[in-house]
Design a protein around this motif. Structure first.
Motif, PDB file in Angstrom:
ATOM      1  N   GLU A   1       1.044  -1.468   0.096  1.00 43.37           N
ATOM      2  CA  GLU A   1      -0.170  -0.035  -0.175  1.00 43.37           C
ATOM      3  C   GLU A   1       0.823   1.392  -0.028  1.00 43.37           C
ATOM      4  O   GLU A   1       1.974   1.286   0.712  1.00 43.37           O
ATOM      5  N   ARG A   2       0.428   2.352  -0.623  1.00 48.63           N
ATOM      6  CA  ARG A   2       1.296   3.465  -0.865  1.00 48.63           C
ATOM      7  C   ARG A   2       0.601   4.625  -0.048  1.00 48.63           C
ATOM      8  O   ARG A   2      -0.607   4.886  -0.349  1.00 48.63           O
ATOM      9  N   GLU A   3       1.307   5.269   0.685  1.00 49.56           N
ATOM     10  CA  GLU A   3       0.615   6.492   1.365  1.00 49.56           C
ATOM     11  C   GLU A   3       1.468   7.590   0.751  1.00 49.56           C
ATOM     12  O   GLU A   3       2.687   7.872   1.226  1.00 49.56           O
ATOM     13  N   LEU A   4       0.936   8.536   0.210  1.00 50.37           N
ATOM     14  CA  LEU A   4       1.643   9.814  -0.342  1.00 50.37           C
ATOM     15  C   LEU A   4       1.600  10.821   0.873  1.00 50.37           C
ATOM     16  O   LEU A   4       0.699  11.036   1.679  1.00 50.37           O
ATOM     17  N   PRO A   5       2.916  11.527   0.876  1.00 48.59           N
ATOM     18  CA  PRO A   5       2.917  12.442   1.976  1.00 48.59           C
ATOM     19  C   PRO A   5       2.102  13.792   1.547  1.00 48.59           C
ATOM     20  O   PRO A   5       1.779  14.150   0.510  1.00 48.59           O
ATOM     21  N   GLU A   6       1.795  14.535   2.696  1.00 45.12           N
ATOM     22  CA  GLU A   6       0.917  15.749   2.545  1.00 45.12           C
ATOM     23  C   GLU A   6       1.804  16.865   2.145  1.00 45.12           C
ATOM     24  O   GLU A   6       3.274  17.042   2.431  1.00 45.12           O
ATOM     25  N   VAL A   7       1.478  17.814   1.245  1.00 48.29           N
ATOM     26  CA  VAL A   7       2.117  18.920   1.023  1.00 48.29           C
ATOM     27  C   VAL A   7       2.258  19.955   1.819  1.00 48.29           C
ATOM     28  O   VAL A   7       1.273  20.880   1.959  1.00 48.29           O
ATOM     29  N   ASN A   8       3.101  20.081   3.005  1.00 44.51           N
ATOM     30  CA  ASN A   8       3.229  21.162   3.831  1.00 44.51           C
ATOM     31  C   ASN A   8       4.489  21.446   4.185  1.00 44.51           C
ATOM     32  O   ASN A   8       5.481  20.924   3.401  1.00 44.51           O
ATOM     33  N   GLU A   9       4.847  22.407   5.037  1.00 47.28           N
ATOM     34  CA  GLU A   9       6.111  22.960   5.367  1.00 47.28           C
ATOM     35  C   GLU A   9       7.279  21.794   5.687  1.00 47.28           C
ATOM     36  O   GLU A   9       8.327  21.597   5.087  1.00 47.28           O
ATOM     37  N   GLU A  10       6.805  20.765   6.440  1.00 42.07           N
ATOM     38  CA  GLU A  10       7.725  19.474   6.628  1.00 42.07           C
ATOM     39  C   GLU A  10       8.026  18.654   5.273  1.00 42.07           C
ATOM     40  O   GLU A  10       9.398  18.440   5.372  1.00 42.07           O
ATOM     41  N   PHE A  11       7.166  18.763   4.562  1.00 41.46           N
ATOM     42  CA  PHE A  11       7.370  17.850   3.209  1.00 41.46           C
ATOM     43  C   PHE A  11       8.344  18.723   2.370  1.00 41.46           C
ATOM     44  O   PHE A  11       9.545  18.124   1.932  1.00 41.46           O
ATOM     45  N   VAL A  12       8.152  20.046   2.334  1.00 45.21           N
ATOM     46  CA  VAL A  12       8.919  20.743   1.434  1.00 45.21           C
ATOM     47  C   VAL A  12      10.500  20.971   2.118  1.00 45.21           C
ATOM     48  O   VAL A  12      11.477  21.035   1.439  1.00 45.21           O
ATOM     49  N   LYS A  13      10.553  20.956   3.355  1.00 44.19           N
ATOM     50  CA  LYS A  13      11.940  20.902   3.807  1.00 44.19           C
ATOM     51  C   LYS A  13      12.687  19.955   3.685  1.00 44.19           C
ATOM     52  O   LYS A  13      14.004  20.096   3.485  1.00 44.19           O
ATOM     53  N   GLY A  14      11.820  18.738   3.340  1.00 44.18           N
ATOM     54  CA  GLY A  14      12.725  17.231   3.038  1.00 44.18           C
ATOM     55  C   GLY A  14      13.330  17.256   1.874  1.00 44.18           C
ATOM     56  O   GLY A  14      14.022  16.341   1.456  1.00 44.18           O
ATOM     57  N   LEU A  15      12.883  18.270   0.883  1.00 46.27           N
ATOM     58  CA  LEU A  15      13.061  18.242  -0.328  1.00 46.27           C
ATOM     59  C   LEU A  15      14.406  19.267  -0.701  1.00 46.27           C
ATOM     60  O   LEU A  15      14.980  19.094  -1.854  1.00 46.27           O
ATOM     61  N   GLY A  16      14.959  20.043   0.222  1.00 46.53           N
ATOM     62  CA  GLY A  16      16.006  20.829  -0.068  1.00 46.53           C
ATOM     63  C   GLY A  16      15.830  22.176   0.941  1.00 46.53           C
ATOM     64  O   GLY A  16      15.239  22.323   2.052  1.00 46.53           O
ATOM     65  N   LYS A  17      16.445  23.172   0.168  1.00 47.30           N
ATOM     66  CA  LYS A  17      16.488  24.390   1.153  1.00 47.30           C
ATOM     67  C   LYS A  17      15.171  25.341   0.632  1.00 47.30           C
ATOM     68  O   LYS A  17      15.405  26.418   0.310  1.00 47.30           O
ATOM     69  N   PHE A  18      14.020  24.740   1.173  1.00 49.99           N
ATOM     70  CA  PHE A  18      12.863  25.311   1.045  1.00 49.99           C
ATOM     71  C   PHE A  18      12.214  25.481   2.432  1.00 49.99           C
ATOM     72  O   PHE A  18      12.144  24.714   3.457  1.00 49.99           O
ATOM     73  N   THR A  19      11.602  26.633   2.627  1.00 54.73           N
ATOM     74  CA  THR A  19      11.158  27.103   3.688  1.00 54.73           C
ATOM     75  C   THR A  19       9.556  26.986   3.784  1.00 54.73           C
ATOM     76  O   THR A  19       8.707  27.053   4.678  1.00 54.73           O
ATOM     77  N   SER A  20       8.952  27.183   2.714  1.00 52.51           N
ATOM     78  CA  SER A  20       7.404  27.156   2.456  1.00 52.51           C
ATOM     79  C   SER A  20       6.904  26.320   1.072  1.00 52.51           C
ATOM     80  O   SER A  20       7.772  26.403   0.153  1.00 52.51           O
ATOM     81  N   VAL A  21       5.752  26.009   1.099  1.00 59.31           N
ATOM     82  CA  VAL A  21       5.222  25.586  -0.227  1.00 59.31           C
ATOM     83  C   VAL A  21       5.498  26.624  -1.481  1.00 59.31           C
ATOM     84  O   VAL A  21       5.489  26.000  -2.440  1.00 59.31           O
ATOM     85  N   GLU A  22       5.184  27.683  -1.158  1.00 63.12           N
ATOM     86  CA  GLU A  22       5.328  28.795  -2.107  1.00 63.12           C
ATOM     87  C   GLU A  22       6.474  28.877  -2.728  1.00 63.12           C
ATOM     88  O   GLU A  22       6.547  29.007  -3.930  1.00 63.12           O
ATOM     89  N   GLU A  23       7.636  28.605  -1.785  1.00 60.22           N
ATOM     90  CA  GLU A  23       8.721  28.715  -2.451  1.00 60.22           C
ATOM     91  C   GLU A  23       9.106  27.467  -3.214  1.00 60.22           C
ATOM     92  O   GLU A  23      10.050  27.586  -4.223  1.00 60.22           O
ATOM     93  N   LEU A  24       8.775  26.479  -2.920  1.00 59.44           N
ATOM     94  CA  LEU A  24       8.764  25.172  -3.745  1.00 59.44           C
ATOM     95  C   LEU A  24       8.238  25.298  -4.982  1.00 59.44           C
ATOM     96  O   LEU A  24       8.816  25.064  -6.086  1.00 59.44           O
ATOM     97  N   LYS A  25       6.890  25.973  -5.101  1.00 58.92           N
ATOM     98  CA  LYS A  25       6.184  26.065  -6.288  1.00 58.92           C
ATOM     99  C   LYS A  25       7.192  27.220  -7.111  1.00 58.92           C
ATOM    100  O   LYS A  25       7.095  26.950  -8.508  1.00 58.92           O
ATOM    101  N   LYS A  26       7.446  27.979  -6.625  1.00 60.79           N
ATOM    102  CA  LYS A  26       8.338  29.036  -7.461  1.00 60.79           C
ATOM    103  C   LYS A  26       9.501  28.371  -7.968  1.00 60.79           C
ATOM    104  O   LYS A  26       9.943  28.700  -9.077  1.00 60.79           O
ATOM    105  N   SER A  27      10.175  27.660  -7.315  1.00 52.75           N
ATOM    106  CA  SER A  27      11.356  27.056  -7.988  1.00 52.75           C
ATOM    107  C   SER A  27      10.967  26.028  -8.957  1.00 52.75           C
ATOM    108  O   SER A  27      11.774  25.938  -9.994  1.00 52.75           O
TER     109      SER A  27
END
Length: 415
Positions: A245-271
């Motif tokens: 079974e696959r459980e997809l993570p929620e898109v929140n600050e914790e999620f985006v911080k795990g992707l790199g030097k992002f502090t917010s979802v909006e920052e990830l979207k801009k990148s």
């Protein structure tokens, strides 16, 4: 020396050359003297035998052959220089008369003459059609969804499989009882509903649990990628090894911080948006370059030699075969024989040659030839990316082509 020629299709020349006896005599004397000095007669040192004996031992046919070969080679070079020809393939030579002097015919393949139309006007028009690029919200969301899927939590479950689950399987594929080469899979994992196997395959696995062995048949679509399977009944034997079974993570600050030097979802979207715009800009630039070349080629006049197309085609076929080998995909799995591969690439090979000729001609006309410093800098970049030690000289021609192409396209884009 007299010479005459007529033009043939494919940038070939039919040449006739005539040397009178006086003109041919130096070539014959040189060959004869060489043969005379190398005569080996028992009881005499080489070159010390009496002239009469040595003369009889000289192979006159060999003398003539060497003299004729040298005369053809030298006079052919002279004619080529006089006419500013660049011969790109081995000439086909036929001796036609050797009674008084030497006459021969030759079929030569030349580097083709390229006559360009108004390439500056064409470039200005095409590059003037440049489209504005932007990142759509749906594209950004799709990218985020892809990232979520790549980071999904997977949990082994003891229940029937459903769409969206990750399944592990062994798959046997048969037609008329015979295994299909390259379609026997062991421990293959894929997301149910997104396997990209034959349409209808995934549905057959839904509502089945790990440990089950399934057998079913599907008729391959008429447009299936594997030509030899199209429209045929394909039998499958599947061992369903495990279900996750696959459980997809929620898109929140914790999620985006795990992707790199992002502090917010909006920052990830801009990148993501910046990356999409860069990618689209590169694709738009490539589209404009391709279209510009296509239009310039259409407006140009050139008679491409078949040998240039054939050499390019041989390289393309070799690359295609190497790629299939690396992917463990033999040509017959694609329903293609080597002849089919060659035929499918022939037009592209011709276009590649035409493209290179046009770029070369523009570079020559506009004095855009790469400098040694520019080529060396490109070689340094290429070899610097290599993990192992390489000989930079091996990359010189490739680097030269990259720099030349770049300079020509930069020139065209400024028109």
């Amino acid at each position: 020396m007299k010479s005459s020629f007529k033009k043939l299709p494919g940038s070939q020349i039919e040449l006739e050359v005539e040397l009178d006896q006086k003109e041919f005599e130096p070539y014959w004397k040189e060959a004869h003297e060489k043969a005379f000095k190398s005569v080996d007669i028992k009881g005499f040192r080489p070159g010390a035998a009496p002239k009469e004996l040595a003369e009889k031992a000289v192979d006159q046919e060999k003398v003539f052959s060497e003299a004729a070969n040298r005369a053809v080679r030298i006079t052919l070079d002279e004619v080529a220089q006089d006419n500013s020809w660049t011969i790109i393939d081995a000439p086909k030579i036929e001796l036609t008369d050797a009674q008084l002097g030497l006459k021969y015919k030759g079929t030569l393949t030349l580097f083709p003459e390229v006559k360009l139309g108004n390439y500056k006007k064409i470039a200005k028009k095409v590059f003037g059609e440049k489209k504005e690029v932007k990142a759509e919200a749906a594209e950004i969301d799709k990218t985020i969804e892809w990232v979520r899927n790549s980071r999904a939590k997977q949990t082994l479950v003891n229940r029937a499989a459903k769409a969206g689950d990750l399944v592990e399987t062994d798959v046997e594929t048969l037609i008329e009882g015979k295994p299909v080469e390259g379609a026997q899979l062991k421990g293959d994992k894929f997301i149910l509903g997104d396997s990209r196997l034959m349409p209808g395959f995934d549905k057959q696995l839904e509502n089945h649990s790990a440990g089950e062995k399934l057998e079913f048949s599907i008729t391959a679509p008429a447009d299936y990628w594997h030509k030899e399977i199209r429209g045929k009944k394909v039998d499958f034997k599947v061992n369903l090894i495990s279900v996750f079974e696959r459980e997809l993570p929620e898109v929140n600050e914790e999620f985006v911080k795990g992707l790199g030097k992002f502090t917010s979802v909006e920052e990830l979207k801009k990148s993501i948006a910046d990356g999409l715009i860069k990618e689209k800009s590169e694709k738009e630039g490539e589209r404009l370059r391709i279209k510009t070349l296509e239009e310039i080629i259409k407006d140009a006049d050139m008679d491409i030699p078949e040998v240039m197309i054939e050499k390019t085609l041989e390289g393309m076929v070799a690359d295609a075969q190497a790629m299939m080998k690396a992917q463990r995909l033999p040509a017959d799995r694609q329903g293609l024989k080597e002849e089919d591969v060659r035929n499918s690439l022939k037009d592209r090979a011709r276009n590649n040659v035409a493209t290179n000729l046009v770029i070369y001609k523009i570079s020559e006309t506009e004095n855009l030839k790469p400098t040694e410093e520019e080529v060396q800098a490109e070689v340094d970049i290429l070899t610097g990316r290599m993990e192992r030690s390489v000989n930079p000289k091996q990359y010189y021609n490739y680097a030269f082509g990259l720099v030349q192409n770049r300079k020509v396209f930069e020139f065209l884009a400024k028109q």
